[in-house]
Design a protein around this motif. Structure first.
Motif, mmCIF file in Angstrom:
data_model
loop_
_atom_site.group_PDB
_atom_site.id
_atom_site.type_symbol
_atom_site.label_atom_id
_atom_site.label_comp_id
_atom_site.label_asym_id
_atom_site.label_seq_id
_atom_site.Cartn_x
_atom_site.Cartn_y
_atom_site.Cartn_z
ATOM 1 N N THR A 59 99.262 32.552 27.278
ATOM 2 C CA THR A 59 98.428 33.051 28.379
ATOM 3 C C THR A 59 99.104 32.711 29.691
ATOM 4 N N GLN A 60 99.225 33.707 30.557
ATOM 5 C CA GLN A 60 99.810 33.509 31.886
ATOM 6 C C GLN A 60 98.945 34.206 32.926
ATOM 7 N N THR A 61 99.061 33.736 34.163
ATOM 8 C CA THR A 61 98.326 34.327 35.277
ATOM 9 C C THR A 61 99.305 34.702 36.380
ATOM 10 N N SER A 62 99.072 35.845 37.011
ATOM 11 C CA SER A 62 99.907 36.319 38.112
ATOM 12 C C SER A 62 98.994 36.893 39.198
ATOM 13 N N LYS A 63 99.396 36.703 40.445
ATOM 14 C CA LYS A 63 98.606 37.234 41.569
ATOM 15 C C LYS A 63 99.354 38.384 42.223
ATOM 16 N N THR A 64 98.575 39.384 42.632
ATOM 17 C CA THR A 64 99.095 40.474 43.447
ATOM 18 C C THR A 64 98.446 40.326 44.820
ATOM 19 N N ALA A 65 98.614 41.314 45.676
ATOM 20 C CA ALA A 65 98.029 41.226 47.012
ATOM 21 C C ALA A 65 96.503 41.110 46.981
ATOM 22 N N HIS A 66 95.856 41.811 46.044
ATOM 23 C CA HIS A 66 94.397 41.836 46.018
ATOM 24 C C HIS A 66 93.766 41.342 44.724
ATOM 25 N N TYR A 67 94.581 41.061 43.694
ATOM 26 C CA TYR A 67 94.021 40.741 42.383
ATOM 27 C C TYR A 67 94.687 39.517 41.757
ATOM 28 N N THR A 68 93.930 38.894 40.867
ATOM 29 C CA THR A 68 94.480 37.889 39.963
ATOM 30 C C THR A 68 94.426 38.510 38.579
ATOM 31 N N VAL A 69 95.575 38.532 37.910
ATOM 32 C CA VAL A 69 95.678 39.165 36.600
ATOM 33 C C VAL A 69 96.066 38.095 35.584
ATOM 34 N N GLN A 70 95.262 37.992 34.533
ATOM 35 C CA GLN A 70 95.565 37.063 33.450
ATOM 36 C C GLN A 70 95.948 37.876 32.221
ATOM 37 N N LEU A 71 97.089 37.528 31.625
ATOM 38 C CA LEU A 71 97.580 38.195 30.425
ATOM 39 C C LEU A 71 97.581 37.194 29.282
ATOM 40 N N ALA A 72 96.910 37.537 28.197
ATOM 41 C CA ALA A 72 96.897 36.690 27.002
ATOM 42 C C ALA A 72 97.437 37.514 25.840
ATOM 43 N N LEU A 73 98.528 37.034 25.246
ATOM 44 C CA LEU A 73 99.125 37.694 24.081
ATOM 45 C C LEU A 73 98.808 36.876 22.843
ATOM 46 N N ASP A 74 98.534 37.554 21.736
ATOM 47 C CA ASP A 74 98.242 36.830 20.500
ATOM 48 C C ASP A 74 99.506 36.290 19.838
ATOM 49 N N GLY A 75 100.652 36.642 20.346
ATOM 50 C CA GLY A 75 101.917 36.133 19.822
ATOM 51 C C GLY A 75 103.075 36.678 20.628
ATOM 52 N N THR A 76 104.249 36.084 20.436
ATOM 53 C CA THR A 76 105.431 36.513 21.186
ATOM 54 C C THR A 76 106.517 37.014 20.254
ATOM 55 N N GLY A 77 106.138 37.429 19.061
ATOM 56 C CA GLY A 77 107.108 37.912 18.093
ATOM 57 C C GLY A 77 107.055 39.414 17.932
ATOM 58 N N PHE A 78 107.829 39.881 16.943
ATOM 59 C CA PHE A 78 107.902 41.310 16.650
ATOM 60 C C PHE A 78 106.626 41.774 15.951
ATOM 61 N N GLY A 79 106.472 43.065 15.867
ATOM 62 C CA GLY A 79 105.313 43.641 15.202
ATOM 63 C C GLY A 79 104.207 43.936 16.200
ATOM 64 N N GLU A 80 103.108 44.468 15.679
ATOM 65 C CA GLU A 80 101.998 44.818 16.572
ATOM 66 C C GLU A 80 101.363 43.562 17.159
ATOM 67 N N ARG A 81 101.141 43.607 18.446
ATOM 68 C CA ARG A 81 100.537 42.502 19.191
ATOM 69 C C ARG A 81 99.307 43.022 19.919
ATOM 70 N N THR A 82 98.417 42.090 20.220
ATOM 71 C CA THR A 82 97.239 42.408 21.037
ATOM 72 C C THR A 82 97.364 41.668 22.356
ATOM 73 N N ALA A 83 97.214 42.403 23.435
ATOM 74 C CA ALA A 83 97.227 41.822 24.779
ATOM 75 C C ALA A 83 95.834 41.968 25.376
ATOM 76 N N MET A 84 95.315 40.861 25.873
ATOM 77 C CA MET A 84 94.042 40.872 26.589
ATOM 78 C C MET A 84 94.366 40.654 28.065
ATOM 79 N N ILE A 85 93.855 41.513 28.923
ATOM 80 C CA ILE A 85 94.124 41.435 30.356
ATOM 81 C C ILE A 85 92.794 41.270 31.081
ATOM 82 N N MET A 86 92.751 40.295 31.970
ATOM 83 C CA MET A 86 91.552 40.088 32.789
ATOM 84 C C MET A 86 91.979 40.265 34.245
ATOM 85 N N VAL A 87 91.278 41.122 34.975
ATOM 86 C CA VAL A 87 91.588 41.402 36.372
ATOM 87 C C VAL A 87 90.395 41.023 37.225
ATOM 88 N N THR A 88 90.634 40.150 38.211
ATOM 89 C CA THR A 88 89.575 39.765 39.151
ATOM 90 C C THR A 88 90.085 39.956 40.572
#
Length: 143
Positions: free
Chosen positions: A39-68
């Motif tokens: 899970t990582q967080t990054s800020k833009t000019a107007h938003y905070t975006v959190q990205l959570a990946l269920d893994g960092t390997g090959f194959g199908e992955r699920t990414a959850m993104i939260m924008v505030t």
């Protein structure tokens, strides 16, 4: 007559050995399950975006993104897009449009990584025709 003094010691040692084996197995299972997501967080000019990946390997992955927004309120975006790029190799995975799951929450599924190494995931957030990009750096593995 046979001595019974050694029996309590053997029972204690046997019980300790069983507990140690159980703890070792539990630790191995928890370690295997816990280390794969990120899970990582990054800020833009107007938003905070959190990205959570269920893994960092090959194959199908699920990414959850939260924008505030800057007040911490969920952002209802017109579109949230994941764009994985391996800049050092000049590679890019197909962009994936994240689907809204709740106000401010989005989910994307796909094969984001095709090679071990450092990947940049650019998350583009489009609200009312204005686009901002949150950048995340991910170190991938084979698993």
């Amino acid at each position: 007559m046979q001595s019974t003094w050694g029996k309590p010691c053997r029972t204690v040692w046997r019980t300790c050995a069983i507990w140690l084996i159980a703890v070792a197995i539990l630790f191995a299972l928890l370690t295997a399950c816990a280390g794969s997501g990120i899970t990582q967080t990054s800020k833009t000019a107007h938003y905070t975006v959190q990205l959570a990946l269920d893994g960092t390997g090959f194959g199908e992955r699920t990414a959850m993104i939260m924008v505030t927004d800057t007040a911490g309120q969920p952002v209802v975006a017109n579109e949230v897009v994941l764009a994985p790029v391996m800049e050092s190799m000049g590679m890019a995975a197909p962009e994936t449009i994240a689907q809204p799951t709740d106000p401010g929450d989005y989910q994307a599924k796909g094969e984001f990584f095709s090679m071990i190494g450092e990947w940049r995931i650019n998350v583009r957030v489009n609200v009312g025709g204005n686009e901002e990009v949150a950048r995340f750096t991910i170190q991938t593995t084979q698993q």
